[in-house]
Design an enzyme around this catalytic site. Structure first.
Site, PDB file in Angstrom:
ATOM      1  N   GLY A   8     -18.797   9.025  -0.699  1.00  0.00           N
ATOM      2  CA  GLY A   8     -18.754  10.204  -1.563  1.00  0.00           C
ATOM      3  C   GLY A   8     -19.612  11.317  -0.992  1.00  0.00           C
TER       4      GLY A   8
ATOM      5  N   VAL B  75     -24.424  12.859  -4.412  1.00  0.00           N
ATOM      6  CA  VAL B  75     -24.425  11.604  -5.165  1.00  0.00           C
ATOM      7  C   VAL B  75     -24.991  10.470  -4.290  1.00  0.00           C
ATOM      8  CG1 VAL B  75     -23.005   9.968  -6.468  1.00  0.00           C
ATOM      9  CG2 VAL B  75     -22.497  12.407  -6.586  1.00  0.00           C
ATOM     10  N   GLY B  76     -24.804  10.590  -2.982  1.00  0.00           N
ATOM     11  CA  GLY B  76     -25.391   9.597  -2.073  1.00  0.00           C
ATOM     12  C   GLY B  76     -26.895   9.459  -2.295  1.00  0.00           C
TER      13      GLY B  76
ATOM     14  N   PRO C  62     -22.877  13.853  -0.265  1.00  0.00           N
ATOM     15  CA  PRO C  62     -24.312  13.669  -0.004  1.00  0.00           C
ATOM     16  C   PRO C  62     -25.155  13.778  -1.275  1.00  0.00           C
ATOM     17  CG  PRO C  62     -23.341  15.127   1.639  1.00  0.00           C
ATOM     18  CD  PRO C  62     -22.281  14.874   0.612  1.00  0.00           C
TER      19      PRO C  62
ATOM     20  N   GLU D 152     -21.395   6.493   3.102  1.00  0.00           N
ATOM     21  CA  GLU D 152     -20.339   7.194   3.861  1.00  0.00           C
ATOM     22  C   GLU D 152     -20.182   8.558   3.198  1.00  0.00           C
ATOM     23  OE1 GLU D 152     -18.534   6.115   6.480  1.00  0.00           O
ATOM     24  OE2 GLU D 152     -19.305   4.078   6.611  1.00  0.00           O
TER      25      GLU D 152
ATOM     26  N   CYS E 182     -12.656  13.803   4.502  1.00  0.00           N
ATOM     27  CA  CYS E 182     -14.066  13.951   4.891  1.00  0.00           C
ATOM     28  C   CYS E 182     -14.249  14.282   6.372  1.00  0.00           C
ATOM     29  CB  CYS E 182     -14.829  12.675   4.550  1.00  0.00           C
ATOM     30  SG  CYS E 182     -14.104  11.213   5.290  1.00  0.00           S
TER      31      CYS E 182
END
Ligand code: NAD
Length: 453
Positions: A188, A192-193, A190, A210, A244
């Site tokens: 998802g 939310v990462g 960055p 990822e 992405c």
């Protein structure tokens, strides 16, 4: 009331029972995945068409075939991957057995996004199941139709004591993340990462992230403009730009730009006709929110191709922007739509400098007739993946790892890399219960060390 507690408890107990460990069990799960893909092909294609306006062909090449390839590759190689790997020995361990055991982590959480909602759920799942883990899959709530098929149909093909699909958006996922997992695989944004990694840190849970970002695409002056335009337009507009690894912006000289713009127009017309909105081969933007964001980006720089949008149809035309400033939003955020800004640079060195001043991208593209120039770009930059004179075909290969670096993520998967990602590599040394005289040498006191020798 915790909506996830019972499911997680059930999966934990199944893992502790050891039933996911044997190769036979793992292979049965992979065969279940394969059957799921084959028996529900039409259902999945319909869901993907509803979510993202994907044609049957598009779903086949960008989702179903990729998943099937990962499953088949894992089934063919599972036994080899699972074997203990012998380790080299030193003098002191000559009589020992030394090896690396690939053991499952335990209970794994997979969080997936909406843009390739099947592939990005099943791809990691293949790795997690091959490695003998129990798995909770949380698909994106935004790709609703695919999410429903994954939740309702997929579990029927897998052992439900070891696998579950849970549903929810940010709030529910936040609650899910309060639980302890043994591994978290997140695909998802960055933003939310960072939330996922912070939640994982509370339990010291390892993660693969990822993520996305802005993927530069350098075009050298010596290129054939039409060839480059075909490749860049195709990979930029694939899935309506919601990929992405899509080329996010072009870096080239003003002279190349003058040739590239008409070539891009010609490529877009060739692929999608004079009115791309009527083309069945151009996807739609996933939601109103993303549509509004993309429409806002159309006011950056100057539109030289496209620029049209239709809110009722979530349609954004394939668009090329020039005279774009580095400070404008279109050069600050990941575009994730069929919009391609061109930024002018004077040389390869300037392009490399531009790229290196920014976060490390997920993918980097360099187009040039000079292999030296491509090599320079490869040698002097960093990115998750790199392609010279091509788009993102690298991700179809099970032989190459797929993952980001820096801001674009951490960890890798695909092929054997998936199995390794979801396995703890346990260092093992098995010694002889006797032969104590060989051990005596390491015991104190050391004052008589020379005598021992
Ligand atoms: P996202 O980060 O919004 O959502 C991904 C997942 O996280 C979803 O399951 C979602 O439900 C969950 N989520 C969303 N907000 C959350 C929150 N506040 N707390 C906890 N969980 C939350 O990403 P997206 O919009 O679904 O996908 C687009 C992004 O994903 C882009 O940045 C794209 O580059 C990236 N992406 C990366 C890859 C890759 O392989 N590297 C592949 C596809 C997409």
């Amino acid at each position: 009331m915790d909506p996830f507690a019972d499911t997680l408890q059930r999966l934990r107990e199944a893992f502790v029972s050891g039933r996911t460990r044997p190769a036979k069990f793992r292979a049965a799960q992979l065969k279940g995945l394969s059957l799921f893909l084959q028996e529900n092909k039409q259902l999945l294609q319909e869901a993907l068409a509803q979510d993202l306006y994907k044609t049957a062909f598009h779903s086949e090449v960008s989702e179903l075939i990729l998943c099937q390839n990962q499953v088949d590759f894992a089934l063919r190689n599972l036994h080899t991957w699972m074997k203990d790997e012998p380790g080299a020995k030193n003098l002191m361990t000559q009589l020992d057995s030394v090896f690396i055991r690939k053991e499952p982590f335990g209970l794994v959480l997979i969080l997936s996004p909406w843009n390739y909602p099947l592939n990005l759920s099943l791809g990691p799942l293949v790795g997690a199941l091959s490695a003998g883990n129990c798995v909770v899959l949380k698909p994106s709530e935004i790709s609703k139709s695919t999410m429903k098929v994954l939740a309702k149909v997929l579990p029927r093909y897998l052992d439900q004591s070891c696998f579950a699909v849970v549903l929810g958006g940010p709030e529910e996922t936040g609650r899910l993340l309060e639980h302890k997992f043994d591994y978290i695989f997140f695909t998802g944004s960055p933003r939310v990462g960072k939330i996922v990694m912070a939640a994982a840190a509370k339990h010291l849970t390892p993660v693969t992230l990822e993520l996305g970002g802005k993927n530069p695409c350098y075009v050298d002056d010596n290129c054939d403009p039409q060839t480059v335009a075909n490749r860049v337009a195709f990979f930029r507009c694939f899935n309506a730009g919601q990929t992405c690894v899509a080329p996010d912006y072009v870096l080239c000289s003003p002279e190349m730009q003058a040739q590239l713009v008409p070539a891009l127009q010609s490529a877009i017309t060739r692929f999608y006709g004079n009115d791309p909105q009527r083309s069945p081969d151009l996807g739609r933007i996933i939601s109103q929110k993303h549509f509004q964001r993309l429409r806002g980006l159309l006011s950056c720089g100057r539109v030289v191709i496209g620029g049209q949008s239709d809110e009722s149809d979530l349609y954004i035309a394939p668009t090329v922007l020039v005279d774009v400033k580095e400070t404008e939003p279109v050069m600050q955020e990941e575009i994730f739509g069929p919009i391609l800004p061109i930024v002018n640079v004077r040389s390869l060195d300037q392009a490399i400098d531009f790229i290196n001043r920014r976060e490390k991208p997920l993918a980097l593209y360099a187009f040039s007739n000079s292999s030296q120039a491509v090599k320079q770009m490869l040698d002097r930059t960093s990115s998750g993946s790199f392609a010279g004179n091509q788009g993102f075909t690298f991700l179809t290969l099970t032989s190459l790892p797929f993952g980001g670096v820096g801001q674009s993520g951490m960890g890798r998967y695909h092929g054997k890399f998936s199995f390794d990602t979801f396995s703890h590599h346990r260092a093992c040394l098995l010694s002889h219960p006797g032969l104590e005289m060989l051990n005596n040498i390491r015991y104190p006191p050391y004052s008589d060390f020379e005598q021992k020798l």
